[in-house]
Design an enzyme around this catalytic site. Sequence first.
Site, short mmCIF file in Angstrom:
data_model
loop_
_atom_site.label_atom_id
_atom_site.label_comp_id
_atom_site.label_asym_id
_atom_site.label_seq_id
_atom_site.Cartn_x
_atom_site.Cartn_y
_atom_site.Cartn_z
N ARG A 130 94.15 22.73 29.67
CA ARG A 130 93.95 24.41 29.87
C ARG A 130 93.50 25.15 29.19
O ARG A 130 93.23 24.65 27.87
CB ARG A 130 95.42 24.63 30.22
N LYS A 134 101.95 24.58 29.06
CA LYS A 134 102.56 25.55 30.07
C LYS A 134 103.82 24.99 30.27
O LYS A 134 104.75 25.92 30.35
CB LYS A 134 101.67 25.23 31.32
N HIS A 185 89.48 28.16 35.23
CA HIS A 185 90.83 26.97 35.72
C HIS A 185 90.38 26.06 36.64
O HIS A 185 90.81 25.03 36.58
CB HIS A 185 91.99 27.90 36.11
N ARG A 243 89.37 22.58 35.29
CA ARG A 243 90.58 21.54 35.30
C ARG A 243 90.77 20.85 36.54
O ARG A 243 90.98 19.82 36.31
CB ARG A 243 91.87 22.12 34.78
N HIS A 265 101.12 17.03 33.89
CA HIS A 265 101.96 17.33 34.90
C HIS A 265 103.19 16.67 35.14
O HIS A 265 103.10 15.12 35.10
CB HIS A 265 101.19 17.22 36.28
N TYR A 309 95.86 19.57 42.41
CA TYR A 309 94.29 19.80 41.58
C TYR A 309 93.57 18.42 42.07
O TYR A 309 92.39 18.30 41.74
CB TYR A 309 94.87 19.51 40.25
#
Length: 356
Positions: A217, A242, A308, A311, A334, A343
């Site tokens: 990120r 995150k 973003h 990613r 994740h 994603y």
Amino acid sequence: MASILKKGDKWQARVIRKGFPAQNKSFDSKTEAQAWATEIEAAMQAGTFAANQADLAITLGELIDRYLDSDPTLHVLPNGPLVTKNTTYLKCRLLRLKERLGQYSVENLTPQVLSKYRDERLKVVCAGTLLREIAVLEGLFKRARRDWDMTLPNPFGKFIKPKYFSERDRILTDTELDRLWVELKSRDELWEPRKAKNSINPHLLPLAKLALETAMRRSEMLELTWDRVDLERRVAYLTKTKNGKPRTVPLSSTAIAIFQEVRAAREKMPLEGIEAASNRVFPISYRVVDQAWMRAVKRAKIKDFRFHDLRHMAITNMSKKIPNVIELSRISGHSNLKMLARYYSTRPEDLALKLG
């Protein structure tokens, strides 16, 4: 029962009732003290008494001011070299909420008030923007309860949030990607950002390429320091992510080459002051990245592509090399495989080839 006592030039009312905390308040006259005590006793008798009256009376604006004063990261200059967290957006949202809802007391910030605010805001912003503003409000109430020991109601429980589908599958073509790299490249050979000839920070191109190669990120890369990059072991250690869980990112040969390029450039043109003291790989702020990115994408004539999305592209590319979703989640960070699926983007033509 209530007792009214005169202390100095003030009248103090005191209400003591079994099962309730003692209540005390001073008044200028005996009549005011008696009226207050009667009101408190009646509320206790009716079961409507709230011991957190002081908390309920505070306005949302006062609550926001306390939050702004208590968080030192919100006082960093927006263009400062050490602005790495997304605090600029948080501060702006808090100030906007204060302007629009700051006059309401916490007690009067009801689901109905929030619903009216929702309907008015959706006329000028998308559902995603509104949901982020409501999330800031919920975080503010959580902070008040946990850190400041305030007893507050929950106006969000019955509030109906708008539906928002944030999944994106924007993948650049090879031609678009080549155009983007050209527009992100700085012509300043000495890597001195403040003297870049075409106003493009030279850190921007390697930052974008590293995002596409590692799926890190933006915040993770901007907070990465050189002491957490181990080129011999081919890993980068992320302590701030995150979801709050640290992780180790494996580095491909291309990613290592990017780090080596940045390090070589820094040796030719060393940083000074707080930029050097920070030891960050990319000593630039969020605002610099945002502004330069928008201009570069526009010059490259690329529509609807955010930083973003790199990613997203990176995870899609990695899934072709690493089909094991558990291993892929270790790289992407994740903890929820459902989020990882958002994603991962496979083109129908690619699936057709697998079918044979």
